[in-house]
Scaffold this active site. Structure first.
Site, PDB file in Angstrom:
ATOM      1  CE  LYS A  78      -3.859   2.098   2.578  1.00  0.00           C
ATOM      2  NZ  LYS A  78      -4.745   1.991   3.751  1.00  0.00           N
ATOM      3  CB  SER A  82      -7.958   3.954   2.873  1.00  0.00           C
ATOM      4  OG  SER A  82      -7.122   3.280   3.790  1.00  0.00           O
ATOM      5  CB  SER A 106      -8.386   1.180   5.779  1.00  0.00           C
ATOM      6  OG  SER A 106      -9.024   2.428   5.766  1.00  0.00           O
TER       7      SER A 106
END
Lengths: 485, 482, 95
Positions: B76, B151, B175
Site C-alpha cells: 500500500k 482505504s 481500511s
C-alpha cells in the site's frame, strides 16, 4: 502609592544527553546546519518518536533536588502550532501531567535574608530548530540540528518582586542544574534560557496586573536589564493612564530594550492533546530511589559543610560552593595543601583572575588543582615567598611545568642562608645612611613602621627570594643595636 | 499461475516449477494489461521487482531460502519505500521519493520478497471507496463501475484482479477489512501494536494498524509472520512473542464459542448480506462451533467517537506537511503564511481537508472536553463491550460491511453516508483488537465479507477459524470473470 | 451544532488551509453535519469513565541515550523543495 513588580520566570534548561529526546541524532553544539537532524527530527512521513530514558532520569534528579513532587505517571502532549523551525507542526511537551510538580528553592538576598521561591512545575519537552533570518535577502534559512534536543522547562511561581531577586533565582537554578550535571549551563550557546513574565501593581494589592513575557534572554546581566527596563516601561505607561497589553516581547541586547514579537501577535490556540505516538511514562518508588541515591551534594548543603569543615567565611563558602567544578577544585587544592584558607584565597584570587582574563572554564584550567596545591605547599614550607608564588603560578599557567620545576628552573628558591642574608642586610644599612639616622633618632614605638623601607630594599636586592622573616629579624636586631649605640 | 495462492506459489518456486523472475514477469505483464482499467497501482516498479526476483533466484540457488524468497507482493502506498515514490494517495507527496524504508517493508525485503509496486489508496487513508485518491479511484474487479472499498482499495483490487498474490494494507477504521470484503479477498487487521507503524504514514496514530491482505487465511498468516513483531522504533509497538501463525491453521474448531452481536444484525443492513453471513455461521456450526448471541451495546457510538478521535489525531499528524522539508510547495508564495496555506490548500484533497478541519475544531479551545475527552471516554465504553463479550465467547462474528460494493460516485457527495459503511469495522480500531474479513458469498454478484473478531493477540485463533472455514467452502476461490 | 462562515475561516486559519471563497459554505454544511453526527455522544453519561487514549494501557519504553544517527543531510535533503547552504529555505520570517 508605591509600585511593586511581580515576576515569574520560565527557564529552559537543555538536558545534557548525548542523543535527542526522541531520536538517536547527536545533540552536540555547533555542527554544520542540518547534519544532526535525522529522519525523525525532520518529521519525515511515517517516522515516530522513542523517548530517551536519560532525559527522564535527569528530570527526576532535578525534581528531587528542589524537593518537588515527582510525577509517577507523566504524559507527553502535543502543542500544535505552525512555525518553520518546528518540523512536526507541534511541539511534544507535557501540559496536563508533568514529570516534576511543585517544589521550591531558597535564594539569598543582598541583605543576607533567605527568600523561598516556589517552582510550579518542571516538564520535559523538545527544543525547536533555528531560524536564520540574516543569511539570505528574502528567505529565512532553517537549521534543524537543535530540533529535538531535550529541554526541561522550569516554571516558577510569580514570587519575585525585583530584578535582583529574579537574577538570584535564575543563578540558583543555574547552579542546581549544573551541579546535578544535567545541563551544561552555557547561556551563550542557548543551553540555559529564560523567559521573564513581568507585571506591576500598587504595593499591597492582591490582583496581578497585565503581564508581558520577554523571551529567550541569554545572560544574567540581560535578565536584570530586561526586567528593570520592562518594569519602568510598564510603570510609565500606567502612570500616564495607559494600559498594559498582555503580549510576548523580544529582548534586544544591542538596544537594551524589549519590543513586541510580530510572530506572536495573534492569540494562539495550541490545541493540546495527549501525543498518541507516545505512551504514558510510569515510574515507581524503586526508580525514584535509585535516582535519589545518585543525588550529588547541592550548593546549600555544600556551603554549610565548607563553613563547618574548612572554617571558611560565609562569603568565601558561598562563592566556592556555587558550582560543582569550582567546589571540587577548591577542595582538592585545600586537601593537597592542607590549608583551606590559603586554598580559598588562591582559588578566588589568582586562579579566578587568570580564568576570567583568559575566558577559561575551571574544567579547562591549565593548572590542575593538584598542581596548585603543590605550589601552596612550597609557600607553606618556605621554599618560596607568597610574592614569588604568583610569579611561579603564572609560569605554571603558561605551561612551564609544575611548581617545583618552575622554582628550580628559574632559581626562585627562597634564600634562607643566614650568612647570605646578613651580608645583604649589612649592604643595605651601609648604603642608606640618612634612613638609618632617621631610625636611630625616632621614638622607639615609631621604629617598627620604618623598618619596612629596609625590608623593601633587602627583598629587592634578593629579587624577592630572601626569607622575609629572617630579613626582618636581622634588620631589627642590627638597627636596634645602632640605635641603642 | 496468476490465480494461485501465496502458499501454492511458494510451492512452485520450491519445486522449480517456475523461477521468481518468471513469476514476477507474469504479474508485471498482467499489471500492464489490466491496470489501465483497475487503477490499483499508483507506482509499478518493474526494474526493482525483476532485480529483487533475480536476487531471490540466486539466493534460492545458493540454498539460502526463506518462506518468502521470490514471492511477489505489493505495498500500500502508505508504507515508505526507499528510492520509490511514496505518495499516500496525495498530491502533497506526489514528488516524495522516500529516503527510508518502513519497518514492514524492511521485513519483506529481508525475507526475500519481491515488491511489484505501490497500490492505490484513499488520500492519507481517509476514505472507504478509494475515490479520494489523487491518482483517481481504483475499481472493483467484480464490477468496474463499483468501488473496491477503502482505504486499502488498491491492494484489494490488485489481489482480486490477480495483479498480485498479496499486498500490505493499513486499517484505521476498517481500511483492510472493508475493501477485502468488497473485493472478495481475505484481510486481517492485527491487534494494535502487533505490526510496527514505523514508516507507515500516520493518519490516526492510536487507531492505525498495518496488516496483510491476500486470497486466503493461510496466505495472510504467511504475510503476518513477516509483518508482526516488536519494533524499537515504534513506542506503541508491543514486545510480545510472535508465534508462527501457520502452525495452528488446521486445529479443529470443535467447541469454538462464537458470539453474534445483535447490534450487527439490525438496522441499515442489506438482507442478502445478513443471509450470507448466517449461512457462514451455520458452516461453522457444522465444523463443531457453538453459537450464542452477545451484545455490544455501544456500537452506535463508535462512528461518532471515531469521527472525533481520528480527525483530531489526523489534524496534528498532518501538520508536518507544510512545504518546508519535503512534499508539495505552492508556486511563488508571497510570504510564509501564504506558503503554508496554499501548499496545504492545494496539496490536500477535499476529504483530507474536511477531516483536518473537524479535528482542529474538536481540539480547539473550549471544545476539548465536549469532543475529544468525551470521545476517549466513549472509546473505553466500546472497548469494555468487547472485553465483556469476549469473556463469554472465543470469536465474535458478523458482517464486515452493511452493503456490498457501491457504485463509483454514489456516496461521494454525502460524507456521512460513506462514513456509515464502516459501522461494523470502526469499533474494533477503537478497542484495538484484531479482526479478519473472509469471503462468504455474494449479493447481486458482488462479494460479501464475514468478519471474525478476537481478543487482543488472538490472531492465531482468528486465522485458524478463517482457514477452517475456507477448507470447507470455496468462496475465496471465486475470481471475477475476465 | 452549526458552523458559520466565520467559524470555518477561523478553523481553516488555525489549520493553515487555504479554502476557496466559494467552498466555504459547503465546508460549513459538511462540518456541521459531522458535528451533528458526533453530538450523539453527548447523550451518554461518561462522568466516571477514564478517557482511553491508547488501545492498551501499555507504558512508554525508554530508549538508551546513544547516538545512532549520523549525518544524512545529503540524502534527506534530496526531497526538499528549497535548500541553500544546507539550510531549508522558506519565505522570510519576521520575528
Amino acid at each position: 502609592m508605591e509600585w511593586e513588580a511581580v515576576i515569574g520566570l520560565e527557564i529552559h534548561a537543555q538536558l545534557a544527553t548525548k542523543s535527542k529526546i526522541f531520536s538517536g541524532a547527536s545533540t552536540a553544539f555547533g555542527a554544520e546546519p542540518n547534519t544532526q537532524a535525522c529522519a525523525v527530527d525532520l518529521a519525515l512521513p511515517g517516522t515516530l518518536p522513542v523517548f530517551n530514558g536519560e532525559a527522564l532520569r535527569m528530570a527526576v534528579l532535578f525534581g528531587l533536588a528542589i524537593d518537588a513532587e515527582i510525577g509517577y505517571t507523566s504524559v507527553f502532549d502535543r502543542k500544535n502550532y505552525f512555525y518553520p523551525d518546528l518540523p512536526k507542526g507541534y511541539q511534544t511537551s507535557q501540559l496536563f501531567h508533568p514529570i516534576v510538580g511543585t517544589g521550591y528553592v531558597d535564594i539569598t538576598l543582598d541583605d543576607g535574608t533567605i527568600k523561598r521561591v516556589g517552582v510550579t512545575r518542571a516538564h520535559l519537552e523538545e527544543d525547536a530548530g533555528k531560524s536564520l533570518h540574516e543569511e539570505f535577502p528574502n528567505m529565512t534559512g532553517i537549521d534543524l540540528n537543535r530540533a529535538g534536543t531535550p529541554l526541561l522547562e522550569i516554571v516558577s511561581e510569580p514570587d519575585m518582586r525585583s530584578a535582583e531577586e529574579a537574577v538570584a533565582y535564575v543563578k540558583k537554578i543555574h547552579a542546581i542544574v549544573t551541579n546535578l550535571g544535567i545541563c551544561d549551563g552555557n547561556m551563550a550557546e542557548g543551553s540555559f534560557r529564560c523567559d521573564c513574565n513581568v507585571s506591576v501593581r500598587y504595593k499591597g494589592e492582591e490582583e496581578f496586573g497585565n503581564r508581558t513575557e520577554s523571551k529567550n534572554i541569554n545572560s544574567f546581566r540581560f535578565i536584570e536589564k530586561a526586567i528593570k527596563g520592562e518594569i519602568i516601561r510598564q510603570i510609565d505607561i500606567l502612570e500616564d493612564g495607559g494600559h498594559i497589553t498582555q503580549e510576548t516581547r523580544l529582548y534586544d541586547a544591542n538596544k537594551d530594550e524589549t519590543r513586541p514579537m510580530r510572530s506572536k501577535e495573534e492569540a494562539n490556540d495550541y490545541r493540546y492533546f495527549p501525543c498518541p505516538d507516545l505512551l504514558p511514562i510510569v515510574i515507581d518508588d524503586d526508580y525514584v530511589n535509585q535516582v535519589r541515591a545518585t543525588l550529588p551534594e547541592l550548593p546549600d548543603a555544600r556551603k554549610a559543610r565548607f563553613i563547618e569543615q574548612y572554617k571558611l567565611s560565609e562569603y568565601d563558602a558561598m562563592v566556592l560552593s556555587a558550582y560543582r567544578d569550582l567546589s571540587h577544585y577548591f577542595e582538592t587544592v585545600a586537601n593537597t595543601a592542607d590549608d583551606a584558607k590559603l586554598a580559598a584565597n588562591w582559588v578566588m584570587g589568582e586562579l579566578s583572575k587568570l580564568l576570567n582574563q583568559n575566558d577559561t572554564d575551571i574544567k579547562d584550567s591549565p593548572v590542575s588543582a593538584e598542581q596548585l596545591g603543590g605550589l601552596l605547599l612550597r609557600i607553606k614550607d618556605n621554599t618560596i615567598t607568597g610574592k614569588i608564588a604568583k610569579q611561579v603560578f603564572e609560569a605554571m599557567w603558561a605551561g612551564e611545568g609544575s611548581a617545583d620545576e618552575v622554582i628550580e628552573s628559574k632559581g626562585l628558591k627562597q634564600v634562607t642562608d643566614s650568612g647570605a642574608i646578613e651580608s645583604m642586610v649589612d649592604d643595605v644599612i651601609a648604603a642608606n645612611q640618612p634612613q638609618v639616622d632617621q631610625y636611630v633618632n625616632a621614638e622607639p614605638d615609631k621604629r617598627g613602621k620604618m623598618i619596612g623601607f629596609f625590608m623593601g630594599k633587602v627583598m629587592q636586592a634578593s629579587q624577592g627570594k630572601a626569607n622575609p622573616g629572617q630579613v626582618q629579624g636581622l634588620l631589627k636586631q642590627k638597627l636596634d643595636a645602632l640605635a641603642n649605640g | 499461475m496468476l490465480d494461485k495462492t501465496l502458499a501454492e506459489l511458494a510451492q512452485g518456486l520450491a519445486t522449480g516449477e517456475f523461477s521468481s523472475v518468471e513469476l514476477t514477469q507474469n504479474y508485471l505483464d498482467r499489471i500492464s494489461a489490466e491496470d489501465g482499467t483497475l487503477n490499483s497501482f499508483i507506482t509499478v516498479t518493474p526494474e526493482q521487482a525483476l532485480a529483487q526476483a533475480e536476487a531471490a533466484d540466486q539466493r534460492r540457488a545458493a540454498g539460502n531460502v526463506d518462506v518468502f524468497t521470490g514471492l511477489p507482493i505489493a505495498h500500500k502506498d502508505i508504507f515508505c519505500t526507499q528510492g520509490v515514490r511514496t505518495s499516500c494517495g496525495s498530491k502533497m507527496l506526489d514528488n516524495f521519493i522516500s529516503p527510508y524504508n518502513a519497518t514492514v517493508v524492511e521485513h519483506f525485503n529481508q525475507a526475500g520478497a519481491v515488491s511489484l509496486g505501490k497500490t492505490n489508496m484513499d488520500e492519507f487513508a481517509m476514505g472507504s471507496s478509494n475515490e479520494s485518491s489523487f491518482y483517481g479511484p481504483a475499481r472493483n474487479p467484480w464490477n468496474t463501475d463499483c468501488v473496491p472499498g477503502g482505504s486499502s482499495g488498491g491492494s484489494a483490487a490488485a489481489i482480486a484482479g490477480g495483479l498480485t498474490p498479496a499486498a500490505t494494507g493499513s486499517d484505521t477504521g476498517g481500511s483492510i477489512r472493508q475493501p477485502a470484503a468488497l473485493c472478495g479477498i481475505t484481510g486481517l487487521k492485527p491487534t494494535y501494536g502487533r505490526v510496527s507503524r514505523y514508516g507507515m504514514i500516520a493518519y490516526a496514530s492510536s487507531l492505525d494498524q498495518g496488516g496483510p491482505m491476500a486470497r486466503t487465511a493461510e496466505d495472510t498468516a504467511m504475510m503476518l509472520n513477516v509483518m508482526a513483531g516488536f519494533d524499537p522504533k515504534d513506542s506503541t509497538s508491543l514486545d510480545q512473542p510472535v508465534p508462527d501463525y501457520t502452525l495452528k491453521l488446521n486445529d479443529s474448531l470443535k467447541g469454538l464459542k462464537i458470539g453474534l452481536p445483535k447490534e450487527f444484525f439490525s438496522g441499515e443492513i442489506d438482507p442478502q448480506i445478513t443471509a450470507q453471513v448466517q449461512n457462514a455461521i451455520r458452516e461453522f456450526e457444522a465444523l463443531g462451533a457453538t453459537v450464542k448471541e452477545v451484545s455490544l451495546p455501544n456500537t452506535h457510538l463508535a462512528i461518532p467517537a471515531y469521527y472525533i478521535i481520528a480527525p483530531a489525531e489526523a489534524s496534528s499528524n498532518l501538520s508536518r506537511f507544510d512545504g518546508v522539508r519535503y512534499g508539495y510547495r505552492c508556486e511563488d508564495p508571497v510570504d510564509l503564511e501564504d506558503m503554508y496555506k496554499r501548499s496545504r490548500g492545494e496539496g490536500f484533497g477535499e476529504e483530507v481537508k474536511r477531516r483536518i478541519m473537524v479535528g482542529t475544531y474538536a481540539l480547539s479551545e473550549g471544545f476539548y472536553d465536549a469532543y475529544y475527552k468525551k470521545a476517549l471516554q466513549i472509546r473505553r465504553l466500546i472497548q469494555q463491550d468487547y472485553v465483556n463479550a469476549l469473556s463469554e465467547v472465543d470469536v465474535i462474528m458478523g458482517p464486515t460491511t452493511p452493503h456490498p460494493a457501491f457504485k463509483l460516485g454514489e456516496k461521494n457527495s454525502d460524507p456521512i453516508s460513506m462514513y456509515m459503511e464502516d459501522i461494523f469495522t470502526i469499533s474494533l480500531n477503537l478497542a484495538g483488537m484484531p479482526g479478519i474479513s473472509v469471503p462468504c458469498g455474494f449479493a447481486n454478484g458482488l462479494p460479501v465479507g464475514l468478519q471474525l473478531i478476537g481478543n487482543y493477540f488472538a490472531e492465531e485463533r482468528l486465522l485458524n477459524a478463517a482457514h477452517q472455514f475456507q477448507q470447507a467452502t470455496d468462496w475465496h476461490k471465486q475470481t471475477p470473470g475476465q | 451544532m452549526s458552523l458559520d462562515r466565520t467559524d470555518v475561516e477561523k478553523i481553516a486559519h488555525l489549520a493553515r488551509l487555504n479554502i476557496a471563497e466559494q467552498d466555504i459554505q459547503e465546508y460549513a454544511e459538511n462540518l456541521s453535519n459531522i458535528l451533528d453526527l458526533v453530538d450523539q455522544m453527548q447523550a451518554v453519561d461518561t462522568q466516571d469513565i477514564t478517557p482511553m487514549a491508547h488501545p492498551m494501557d501499555a507504558i512508554q519504553r525508554l530508549r538508551l541515550d546513544e547516538v545512532t544517527e549520523g549525518n544524512q543531510r545529503d540524502l534527506l535533503q534530496t526531497v526538499a523543495p528549497a535548500v541553500e547552504a544546507g539550510l531549508f529555505q522558506v519565505p522570510k520570517v519576521i520575528e
